[in-house]
Design a protein around this motif. Structure first.
Motif, PDB file in Angstrom:
ATOM      1  N   VAL A   1     -20.067 -23.398 -32.636  1.00 27.12           N
ATOM      2  CA  VAL A   1     -21.260 -24.207 -32.911  1.00 27.12           C
ATOM      3  C   VAL A   1     -22.323 -23.342 -33.589  1.00 27.12           C
ATOM      4  O   VAL A   1     -22.949 -23.757 -34.575  1.00 27.12           O
ATOM      5  CB  VAL A   1     -21.817 -24.835 -31.615  1.00 27.12           C
ATOM      6  CG1 VAL A   1     -23.179 -25.475 -31.860  1.00 27.12           C
ATOM      7  CG2 VAL A   1     -20.843 -25.871 -31.061  1.00 27.12           C
ATOM      8  N   THR A   2     -22.511 -22.140 -33.103  1.00 25.67           N
ATOM      9  CA  THR A   2     -23.501 -21.242 -33.689  1.00 25.67           C
ATOM     10  C   THR A   2     -23.151 -20.899 -35.135  1.00 25.67           C
ATOM     11  O   THR A   2     -24.028 -20.844 -36.002  1.00 25.67           O
ATOM     12  CB  THR A   2     -23.619 -19.954 -32.843  1.00 25.67           C
ATOM     13  OG1 THR A   2     -24.050 -20.314 -31.524  1.00 25.67           O
ATOM     14  CG2 THR A   2     -24.616 -18.983 -33.454  1.00 25.67           C
TER      15      THR A   2
ATOM     16  N   GLU B   1     -25.880 -25.952 -25.231  1.00 28.73           N
ATOM     17  CA  GLU B   1     -27.001 -25.021 -25.390  1.00 28.73           C
ATOM     18  C   GLU B   1     -27.054 -24.466 -26.809  1.00 28.73           C
ATOM     19  O   GLU B   1     -28.132 -24.363 -27.410  1.00 28.73           O
ATOM     20  CB  GLU B   1     -26.876 -23.884 -24.374  1.00 28.73           C
ATOM     21  CG  GLU B   1     -27.094 -24.336 -22.940  1.00 28.73           C
ATOM     22  CD  GLU B   1     -26.695 -23.288 -21.910  1.00 28.73           C
ATOM     23  OE1 GLU B   1     -27.033 -23.492 -20.720  1.00 28.73           O
ATOM     24  OE2 GLU B   1     -26.048 -22.277 -22.283  1.00 28.73           O
ATOM     25  N   ALA B   2     -25.882 -24.120 -27.359  1.00 27.25           N
ATOM     26  CA  ALA B   2     -25.833 -23.601 -28.734  1.00 27.25           C
ATOM     27  C   ALA B   2     -26.276 -24.661 -29.727  1.00 27.25           C
ATOM     28  O   ALA B   2     -26.977 -24.370 -30.702  1.00 27.25           O
ATOM     29  CB  ALA B   2     -24.420 -23.114 -29.064  1.00 27.25           C
ATOM     30  N   ALA B   3     -25.871 -25.915 -29.494  1.00 27.94           N
ATOM     31  CA  ALA B   3     -26.280 -27.007 -30.377  1.00 27.94           C
ATOM     32  C   ALA B   3     -27.800 -27.162 -30.363  1.00 27.94           C
ATOM     33  O   ALA B   3     -28.423 -27.385 -31.403  1.00 27.94           O
ATOM     34  CB  ALA B   3     -25.599 -28.310 -29.957  1.00 27.94           C
ATOM     35  N   LYS B   4     -28.391 -27.042 -29.191  1.00 26.54           N
ATOM     36  CA  LYS B   4     -29.852 -27.140 -29.080  1.00 26.54           C
ATOM     37  C   LYS B   4     -30.522 -26.016 -29.875  1.00 26.54           C
ATOM     38  O   LYS B   4     -31.527 -26.237 -30.548  1.00 26.54           O
ATOM     39  CB  LYS B   4     -30.280 -27.090 -27.605  1.00 26.54           C
ATOM     40  CG  LYS B   4     -29.847 -28.288 -26.818  1.00 26.54           C
ATOM     41  CD  LYS B   4     -30.480 -29.504 -27.399  1.00 26.54           C
ATOM     42  CE  LYS B   4     -29.987 -30.777 -26.816  1.00 26.54           C
ATOM     43  NZ  LYS B   4     -30.498 -31.924 -27.581  1.00 26.54           N
ATOM     44  N   ASP B   5     -29.933 -24.810 -29.794  1.00 29.58           N
ATOM     45  CA  ASP B   5     -30.480 -23.674 -30.542  1.00 29.58           C
ATOM     46  C   ASP B   5     -30.393 -23.891 -32.051  1.00 29.58           C
ATOM     47  O   ASP B   5     -31.185 -23.324 -32.806  1.00 29.58           O
ATOM     48  CB  ASP B   5     -29.738 -22.385 -30.173  1.00 29.58           C
ATOM     49  CG  ASP B   5     -30.050 -21.911 -28.765  1.00 29.58           C
ATOM     50  OD1 ASP B   5     -31.071 -22.363 -28.189  1.00 29.58           O
ATOM     51  OD2 ASP B   5     -29.273 -21.094 -28.233  1.00 29.58           O
TER      52      ASP B   5
ATOM     53  N   VAL C   1     -24.274 -33.166 -35.525  1.00 27.63           N
ATOM     54  CA  VAL C   1     -24.129 -33.783 -34.205  1.00 27.63           C
ATOM     55  C   VAL C   1     -23.009 -33.083 -33.447  1.00 27.63           C
ATOM     56  O   VAL C   1     -21.935 -32.837 -34.011  1.00 27.63           O
ATOM     57  CB  VAL C   1     -23.799 -35.290 -34.329  1.00 27.63           C
ATOM     58  CG1 VAL C   1     -23.562 -35.907 -32.952  1.00 27.63           C
ATOM     59  CG2 VAL C   1     -24.908 -36.029 -35.071  1.00 27.63           C
ATOM     60  N   LEU C   2     -23.246 -32.756 -32.194  1.00 27.12           N
ATOM     61  CA  LEU C   2     -22.191 -32.245 -31.319  1.00 27.12           C
ATOM     62  C   LEU C   2     -21.702 -33.385 -30.447  1.00 27.12           C
ATOM     63  O   LEU C   2     -22.503 -34.023 -29.754  1.00 27.12           O
ATOM     64  CB  LEU C   2     -22.708 -31.106 -30.439  1.00 27.12           C
ATOM     65  CG  LEU C   2     -21.694 -30.573 -29.414  1.00 27.12           C
ATOM     66  CD1 LEU C   2     -20.547 -29.840 -30.116  1.00 27.12           C
ATOM     67  CD2 LEU C   2     -22.372 -29.672 -28.385  1.00 27.12           C
ATOM     68  N   LEU C   3     -20.399 -33.653 -30.493  1.00 30.42           N
ATOM     69  CA  LEU C   3     -19.765 -34.603 -29.572  1.00 30.42           C
ATOM     70  C   LEU C   3     -19.089 -33.762 -28.496  1.00 30.42           C
ATOM     71  O   LEU C   3     -18.060 -33.123 -28.745  1.00 30.42           O
ATOM     72  CB  LEU C   3     -18.748 -35.478 -30.306  1.00 30.42           C
ATOM     73  CG  LEU C   3     -17.920 -36.423 -29.427  1.00 30.42           C
ATOM     74  CD1 LEU C   3     -18.805 -37.436 -28.715  1.00 30.42           C
ATOM     75  CD2 LEU C   3     -16.857 -37.138 -30.256  1.00 30.42           C
TER      76      LEU C   3
END
Length: 196
Positions: free
Chosen positions: A105-106, A132-136, A114-116
Motif C-alpha cells: 500500500v505504501t 493504517e498505511a492507506a490512511k498515511d 481506495v483500499l478494499l
C-alpha cells in the motif's frame, strides 16, 4: 442428525443470513460503489487485500474489475495485493508478515485510491497495518468484516465505509462476501454504464 440434514441446514442458514443482509447492507454497498466509481473517474485504483478465503475474494473482485462482471466494458483499475507470491513471501521471509500488505500500500497507493480490506475477524494484523498505511497515503477504505468487526472498525473514519456481516461463522461470512462483491460490481457497472 444425518449428513443430508446437516447439509440442508447449511443452505438454510446461509440463505437466511443473506436475506437479513439485504436491508442491512444495501446502503453501504451503494456508498462503496460510488466511492470506487469516483476513484475510477479520477483515474485512481482499488487495492484489495485479505488472508485465506478473503485473499481469494480480493483476487476475485480485482479480476471482475480488470476484465468485466456481467457485461462488456473497459477494464477498471484494481490490484489484488494477495496475488503476488514473490512479494508476499519476500516480506514475510524477513519477519514482517504483518506488513505484507502495508508495504505494498505504501509503495503503490496514492491519494484518491481506495483500499478494499477484507477480514472475517476484523483482527488480522496485516489488514490493520494495511488500513493504517492507506490512511498515511490519504486513501479511503472500504472494509468488509464479520462478527462485531473487531479492531478494524476502530481504524475507520467517517470517510470510510464498513460493510459488516454480523455473524460468527467464518463460512457463512465468506459466503456473504461473494454476494456482497457481486452486488458491488453490479452497482459499479450500473453507475458507470447507466444500466437498468
Amino acid at each position: 442428525m444425518d449428513i443430508t440434514e446437516r447439509i440442508a441446514g447449511h443452505f438454510t442458514e446461509s440463505a437466511n443470513l443473506k436475506l437479513q443482509l439485504g436491508d442491512l447492507l444495501a446502503r453501504p454497498i451503494v456508498a462503496a460503489a460510488e466511492m470506487i466509481v469516483q476513484a475510477q473517474l479520477n483515474e485512481k485504483k482499488v487495492l484489495a487485500c485479505g488472508n485465506g478465503g478473503s485473499a481469494a475474494s480480493a483476487q476475485y473482485f480485482a479480476s471482475r474489475m480488470l476484465n468485466q462482471f456481467e457485461m462488456e466494458r473497459p477494464g477498471l483499475a484494481a490490484v489484488a495485493l494477495s496475488a503476488d507470491n514473490s512479494t508476499l513471501t519476500a516480506i514475510a521471509n524477513h519477519g514482517h508478515f504483518d506488513q505484507i500488505f502495508s508495504k505494498q500500500v505504501t509503495a503503490l497507493g496514492h491519494t484518491g485510491d481506495v483500499l478494499l480490506a477484507i477480514s472475517t475477524s476484523g483482527n488480522s494484523r496485516n489488514i490493520l497495518r494495511a488500513i493504517e498505511a492507506a490512511k498515511d497515503r490519504n486513501m479511503t477504505v472500504i472494509a468488509l468484516s464479520g462478527g462485531d468487526g473487531g479492531e478494524l472498525v476502530e481504524l475507520l473514519t467517517e470517510e470510510d465505509i464498513h460493510i459488516g456481516v454480523p455473524h460468527d461463522n467464518a463460512s457463512r461470512v465468506q459466503e456473504a462476501y461473494i454476494l456482497i462483491l457481486h452486488c458491488l460490481c453490479d452497482a459499479i457497472d450500473c453507475t458507470l454504464l447507466g444500466v437498468n
